[in-house]
Scaffold this motif. Structure first.
Motif, PDB file in Angstrom:
ATOM      1  N   ALA A  18      -1.139   6.029   7.182  1.00  0.00           N
ATOM      2  CA  ALA A  18      -0.134   5.252   7.905  1.00  0.00           C
ATOM      3  C   ALA A  18       0.238   5.975   9.197  1.00  0.00           C
ATOM      4  O   ALA A  18       0.496   7.175   9.183  1.00  0.00           O
ATOM      5  CB  ALA A  18       1.110   5.035   7.043  1.00  0.00           C
ATOM      6  N   ILE A  23       0.884  -1.169   0.000  1.00  0.00           N
ATOM      7  CA  ILE A  23       0.000   0.000   0.000  1.00  0.00           C
ATOM      8  C   ILE A  23       0.915   1.210   0.000  1.00  0.00           C
ATOM      9  O   ILE A  23       1.699   1.409   0.941  1.00  0.00           O
ATOM     10  CB  ILE A  23      -0.932   0.017   1.225  1.00  0.00           C
ATOM     11  N   THR A  62      -4.904  10.500   0.493  1.00  0.00           N
ATOM     12  CA  THR A  62      -6.352  10.676   0.558  1.00  0.00           C
ATOM     13  C   THR A  62      -6.993  10.765  -0.815  1.00  0.00           C
ATOM     14  O   THR A  62      -8.222  10.776  -0.917  1.00  0.00           O
ATOM     15  CB  THR A  62      -6.684  11.938   1.364  1.00  0.00           C
ATOM     16  N   ALA A 109       0.012   9.455   4.211  1.00  0.00           N
ATOM     17  CA  ALA A 109      -1.361   9.205   3.787  1.00  0.00           C
ATOM     18  C   ALA A 109      -1.482   9.503   2.299  1.00  0.00           C
ATOM     19  O   ALA A 109      -0.694  10.266   1.741  1.00  0.00           O
ATOM     20  CB  ALA A 109      -2.361  10.066   4.581  1.00  0.00           C
ATOM     21  N   VAL A 163      -6.920  -2.721   8.868  1.00  0.00           N
ATOM     22  CA  VAL A 163      -5.646  -2.190   9.349  1.00  0.00           C
ATOM     23  C   VAL A 163      -4.575  -3.263   9.162  1.00  0.00           C
ATOM     24  O   VAL A 163      -4.780  -4.430   9.514  1.00  0.00           O
ATOM     25  CB  VAL A 163      -5.716  -1.774  10.825  1.00  0.00           C
ATOM     26  N   TYR A 164      -3.429  -2.858   8.596  1.00  0.00           N
ATOM     27  CA  TYR A 164      -2.338  -3.789   8.313  1.00  0.00           C
ATOM     28  C   TYR A 164      -1.067  -3.352   9.034  1.00  0.00           C
ATOM     29  O   TYR A 164      -0.814  -2.149   9.221  1.00  0.00           O
ATOM     30  CB  TYR A 164      -2.043  -3.828   6.812  1.00  0.00           C
ATOM     31  N   VAL A 198      -1.000   0.623   8.717  1.00  0.00           N
ATOM     32  CA  VAL A 198      -1.658   1.249   7.576  1.00  0.00           C
ATOM     33  C   VAL A 198      -3.141   0.911   7.614  1.00  0.00           C
ATOM     34  O   VAL A 198      -3.517  -0.269   7.626  1.00  0.00           O
ATOM     35  CB  VAL A 198      -1.050   0.790   6.241  1.00  0.00           C
ATOM     36  N   LYS A 199      -3.965   1.946   7.642  1.00  0.00           N
ATOM     37  CA  LYS A 199      -5.416   1.753   7.620  1.00  0.00           C
ATOM     38  C   LYS A 199      -5.920   2.006   6.214  1.00  0.00           C
ATOM     39  O   LYS A 199      -5.737   3.099   5.657  1.00  0.00           O
ATOM     40  CB  LYS A 199      -6.103   2.688   8.612  1.00  0.00           C
ATOM     41  N   LEU A 200      -6.540   0.992   5.614  1.00  0.00           N
ATOM     42  CA  LEU A 200      -7.078   1.075   4.257  1.00  0.00           C
ATOM     43  C   LEU A 200      -8.587   1.275   4.355  1.00  0.00           C
ATOM     44  O   LEU A 200      -9.307   0.464   4.954  1.00  0.00           O
ATOM     45  CB  LEU A 200      -6.752  -0.213   3.493  1.00  0.00           C
ATOM     46  N   VAL A 201      -9.071   2.347   3.758  1.00  0.00           N
ATOM     47  CA  VAL A 201     -10.483   2.720   3.859  1.00  0.00           C
ATOM     48  C   VAL A 201     -11.361   1.701   3.123  1.00  0.00           C
ATOM     49  O   VAL A 201     -10.976   1.150   2.082  1.00  0.00           O
ATOM     50  CB  VAL A 201     -10.687   4.133   3.279  1.00  0.00           C
ATOM     51  N   TRP A 219      -5.804   5.750   2.143  1.00  0.00           N
ATOM     52  CA  TRP A 219      -5.165   5.073   3.265  1.00  0.00           C
ATOM     53  C   TRP A 219      -4.406   6.091   4.100  1.00  0.00           C
ATOM     54  O   TRP A 219      -4.097   7.196   3.642  1.00  0.00           O
ATOM     55  CB  TRP A 219      -4.226   3.964   2.783  1.00  0.00           C
TER      56      TRP A 219
END
Length: 515
Positions: free
Chosen positions: A93, A15, A85, A83, A32-33, A45-48, A91
């Motif tokens: 981070a 990502i 956006t 990020a 979230v990874y 890392v949060k992926l929307v 995502w």
């Protein structure tokens, strides 16, 4: 409790600039990874969720909240590092904190002792002060959004709940559920009233009651969520099991009237910064050491095949000692540390790091908790060998902690004094560590700049690269030149533009921060 989960076939390999190592969980916003940058930094890392990514109003709010969250500094939050956006699937981070969340700590080990709850209260109040200082309200402070480390708590997911409110439900998800966790929400959230920083104070009281007693102060919701919401809005909290010395503070935080709750400044006065060594029970410290060790085994995620053998390296000179412990970098991030930045080889397990982790677990097992705390927090024991002199010390990979946080200044303008808010976040060479917000008549400019050189010692100057105009700026905003940042004897921050006589001195704290 292991926070990481194996990757699934549909999970991405990368990502942005981050290699995905494992799953950390999922929330209302998305998956979230655990991931690692090409330079070796471990991040979350949060992926929307794709359905949210398709909503223009959500994207606009998410962009705004990420920009504000990047201004949050200090030692008590997981910093927003990166990020995108505008990506097809946005995502963000944040710095990865190698520790369990408060909910799992209480579930696995029971309520925390009184002195631990006091340290928890102090750290959370400092985190909220940093968050509120940039105009954010967390809105979802709960045990699962608080990570526990050897030197105090860390707050995550600040600013996320507000982004989720962008939908047409006006504070509701598509299924009609309130944004937040009912057992840890404030009465005004349940009523749909205006949310202020006092909302987070109520949630703080609920978290402290849970940590001290092992259960939420208004019950678990087993009788139904509506009954739980009624108790929060109308009934006094149940503080049975909370030490008597903490009941008054927690009860004040849980006042139904937001105006009657104590300010964060008052809370900090009532729980002063007296950090015992260690602040956590030894069983929890054992878990911290175990989770740090597991992180070192994530070099080949998502496969059961053993890693390829690593050729034995040729003899090399004695390596420089690792830098002091920094809560923003996990143990694995320092495993291959060297005084100067290296190219991007895959991280290899350091025998020194592994041995140190084993030593931590062994020392905890025999009950020498103070020694473990000293190792993990970087605080030397009295019997420890003298620290190396400055001339023998390697360059530090992170910004010294005395620089971190929010700094403020004003400059004269056409319509009076114009504020300047500068935030220094943790980072290594090449990371965006400086965020400057400049406001005045007809403009709102946000600038970001990277660390260009590792400081040679904790008191050394910071070398900052040219500043770039960040998204969200309005009016005429021009990029800036490289600068040098130093600390003055009176505690102010001095920023000098390189090659010029231009400078500005800042004081600690945000211009917008209340008392």
């Amino acid at each position: 409790m292991d926070r990481t989960q194996r990757l699934k076939p549909a999970d991405p390999d990368r990502i942005g600039g981050y290699r995905i190592l494992a799953r950390l969980g999922a929330g209302g916003m998305g998956q979230v990874y655990l991931a690692r940058s090409d330079r070796g930094r471990t991040v979350a890392v949060k992926l929307v969720r794709p359905d949210l990514a398709d909503q223009a109003d959500f994207r606009a709010r998410f962009r705004q909240e990420v920009l504000a969250a990047r201004r949050v500094g200090g030692l008590w939050t997981a910093p927003v590092l990166d990020a995108d956006t505008d990506a097809p699937v946005p995502w963000v981070a944040t710095g990865y904190v190698a520790g369990p969340d408060l909910q799992s700590v209480v579930e696995d080990h029971g309520p925390l002792p009184e002195h631990s709850v006091r340290v928890l209260a102090h750290g959370l109040a400092l985190a909220l002060r940093d968050i509120h200082g940039v105009g954010l309200v967390h809105r979802d402070l709960k045990p699962s959004n608080i990570l526990v480390t050897a030197d105090g708590p860390r707050v995550i997911d600040f600013g996320v709940a507000r982004a989720l409110e962008a939908g047409p439900d006006g504070g509701l998800t598509r299924t009609g559920a309130l944004i937040g966790s009912p057992g840890f929400m404030a009465p005004e959230q349940l009523r749909g009233d205006r949310v202020t920083p006092a909302c987070d104070v109520f949630c703080l009281g609920s978290v402290l009651a849970y940590a001290a007693s092992g259960r939420p102060p208004f019950g678990e919701g087993t009788s139904g969520v509506h009954a739980l919401m009624f108790r929060i809005a109308q009934e006094p909290p149940d503080l049975d099991g909370v030490p008597e010395s903490l009941q008054e503070l927690i009860g004040d935080c849980l006042h139904k009237d937001p105006a009657a709750r104590p300010t964060l400044g008052r809370i900090l006065e009532r729980v002063p910064a007296t950090l015992p060594h260690p602040w956590l029970p030894s069983t929890v410290l054992t878990q911290l050491a175990s989770e740090a060790a597991k992180l070192l085994d994530l070099e080949n995620p998502g496969t059961s095949e053993p890693p390829a053998p690593v050729p034995e390296p040729a003899p090399t000179p004695t390596p420089a000692p690792p830098p002091p412990y920094d809560p923003y970098y996990d143990v694995a991030a320092y495993a291959g540390y060297s005084p100067e930045p290296d190219p991007e080889p895959p991280l290899q397990r350091s025998a020194k790091s592994t041995a140190a982790l084993i030593a931590v677990a062994l020392v905890v097992a025999v009950g020498a908790g103070g020694s473990v705390y000293a190792f993990m927090s970087g605080t030397p024991e009295k019997a420890a060998a003298p620290a190396p002199t400055a001339s023998a010390s390697p360059k530090f990979g992170a910004i010294p902690p005395q620089y971190l946080g929010s700094w403020s200044a004003v400059v004269p303008g056409d319509s009076g004094d114009e504020p300047r808010n500068l935030v220094l976040s943790p980072g290594r060479v090449g990371d965006p560590v400086l965020t400057l917000t400049a406001d005045g008549r007809g403009y709102h400019c946000v600038f970001q700049a990277h660390l260009t050189e590792a400081p040679a010692s904790p008191g050394a100057d910071l070398r900052i690269g040219p500043s770039e105009v960040a998204p969200g700026s309005t009016g005429t905003c021009n990029p800036g030149r490289p600068s040098t940042i130093s600390l003055l004897p009176d505690g102010r921050l001095h920023r000098q533009t390189d090659g010029t006589t231009e400078y500005l001195d800042y004081t600690k704290g945000d211009v917008s921060e209340g008392s």
